[in-house]
Scaffold this motif. Sequence first.
Motif, mmCIF file in Angstrom:
data_model
loop_
_atom_site.group_PDB
_atom_site.id
_atom_site.type_symbol
_atom_site.label_atom_id
_atom_site.label_comp_id
_atom_site.label_asym_id
_atom_site.label_seq_id
_atom_site.Cartn_x
_atom_site.Cartn_y
_atom_site.Cartn_z
ATOM 1 N N VAL A 35 3.941 -22.754 1.612
ATOM 2 C CA VAL A 35 3.587 -21.720 0.641
ATOM 3 C C VAL A 35 3.548 -20.352 1.315
ATOM 4 N N ARG A 36 2.945 -20.278 2.473
ATOM 5 C CA ARG A 36 2.865 -18.985 3.163
ATOM 6 C C ARG A 36 4.258 -18.470 3.532
ATOM 7 N N SER A 37 5.146 -19.385 3.923
ATOM 8 C CA SER A 37 6.513 -18.964 4.239
ATOM 9 C C SER A 37 7.215 -18.411 3.007
ATOM 10 N N ARG A 38 6.994 -19.035 1.862
ATOM 11 C CA ARG A 38 7.586 -18.534 0.632
ATOM 12 C C ARG A 38 7.029 -17.161 0.269
ATOM 13 N N LEU A 39 5.740 -16.965 0.523
ATOM 14 C CA LEU A 39 5.147 -15.658 0.256
ATOM 15 C C LEU A 39 5.796 -14.589 1.119
ATOM 16 N N VAL A 40 6.017 -14.900 2.381
ATOM 17 C CA VAL A 40 6.662 -13.936 3.273
ATOM 18 C C VAL A 40 8.063 -13.618 2.771
ATOM 19 N N GLU A 41 8.820 -14.624 2.381
ATOM 20 C CA GLU A 41 10.174 -14.403 1.864
ATOM 21 C C GLU A 41 10.153 -13.521 0.616
ATOM 22 N N THR A 42 9.127 -13.698 -0.202
ATOM 23 C CA THR A 42 9.037 -12.947 -1.454
ATOM 24 C C THR A 42 8.593 -11.508 -1.231
ATOM 25 N N LEU A 43 7.700 -11.296 -0.275
ATOM 26 C CA LEU A 43 7.051 -9.993 -0.135
ATOM 27 C C LEU A 43 7.622 -9.115 0.989
ATOM 28 N N ALA A 44 8.313 -9.710 1.942
ATOM 29 C CA ALA A 44 8.663 -8.986 3.171
ATOM 30 C C ALA A 44 9.451 -7.709 2.920
ATOM 31 N N ASP A 45 10.329 -7.685 1.948
ATOM 32 C CA ASP A 45 11.203 -6.532 1.740
ATOM 33 C C ASP A 45 10.748 -5.618 0.612
ATOM 34 N N HIS A 46 9.523 -5.801 0.147
ATOM 35 C CA HIS A 46 9.065 -5.028 -1.009
ATOM 36 C C HIS A 46 7.836 -4.183 -0.657
ATOM 37 N N ASP A 47 7.786 -3.000 -1.242
ATOM 38 C CA ASP A 47 6.619 -2.138 -1.119
ATOM 39 C C ASP A 47 5.673 -2.505 -2.259
ATOM 40 N N VAL A 48 4.675 -3.318 -1.972
ATOM 41 C CA VAL A 48 3.838 -3.885 -3.025
ATOM 42 C C VAL A 48 2.381 -3.883 -2.584
ATOM 43 N N VAL A 49 1.496 -3.784 -3.563
ATOM 44 C CA VAL A 49 0.054 -3.920 -3.328
ATOM 45 C C VAL A 49 -0.386 -5.263 -3.899
ATOM 46 N N LEU A 50 -0.952 -6.087 -3.057
ATOM 47 C CA LEU A 50 -1.442 -7.389 -3.474
ATOM 48 C C LEU A 50 -2.963 -7.319 -3.561
ATOM 49 N N ILE A 51 -3.531 -7.637 -4.729
ATOM 50 C CA ILE A 51 -4.973 -7.561 -4.933
ATOM 51 C C ILE A 51 -5.564 -8.963 -4.898
#
Length: 315
Positions: free
Chosen positions: A43-59
């Motif tokens: 799951v953590r690896s999928r999160l990295v794949e999803t978020l790594a290239d995006h400028d996003v705020v995760l709350i």
Amino acid sequence: MSIAALDPWKNVTDPQDVASTVLGSIGNQDLQIMDRPASTRDVRSRLVETLADHDVVLILDNCEHVLDAAAKLAEFLLGRCPWLKILATSREPLGIVGESLCPVLPLATPEPGAADRAVLNTPAVRLFIDRAAMVRPGFAVTAANTAAVTEICRRLDGLPLAIELAAARLRNLTVEAVTARLNNRFRLLSGGNRTAMARHRTLRAVVAWSWELLTDSEQTLIERLSVFPGGATAETAEAVCAGGAVLPEDAVGDLLMSLADKSLLVVVEPPPRPRHSPTSRLRSLSRTRTARFGPVRGTRSSSGSRTRHPTSRRR
């Protein structure tokens, strides 16, 4: 912006569910159709794949009950996603490198002797007036009730939920009657929003939620500090409150800091040394527990002898 609600209302009580909850909140629903549960690492690896290239705020909202898991996940993601920013709301800091703290303080209450105009401009009083007008149209702070409204806001520590619940009592009580009943605030401040989470409906539920998240050592220290009307210095707390395996003297200093970080201790700094005192709502809970369970383990005097302070025990 993506929001992950880490709250028991969303069935997140197991630390192992934190990463999958975050993944689900940002639109990746693959986990729901897999034949077998994915490991936390997957799951953590999928999160990295999803978020790594995006400028996003995760709350990460309301994560105090899964704090360790939330902290580990935040540190893992921040180290691998260069554009990611995380905003976490919790009763205490995550405690990771690079964290910036922004304490959300209680609403300011009127200063002693404040003029009527200053009282009306105080955030706690403004909230009380707004909520009171909802249940008693036309309600206003006047010369006759200013002192009572001020006392309500002060004795409730500027806590928004408590102020809202007190104002709701104006449906059938006067302001003065509400003030007179504050000694039994847990009974008075009940019957909140039916659609709110259970722990947000009454003052007792809010305080009980905070209490249950404390360690035995933290609970014991609060119980023992509650016998000091004006609070206690760190030196006094170490000398008098320590005792037994659950609260060794060398642990008191760190526990005072931990409880202050959780906004459960008020630190007053008159000269020459700061004094630590439980918030009024925790002090009330401690007294209620004492009345229910009776006096237990005595604290020590500064000379090492046993005292007869009415501290309470848990069952």
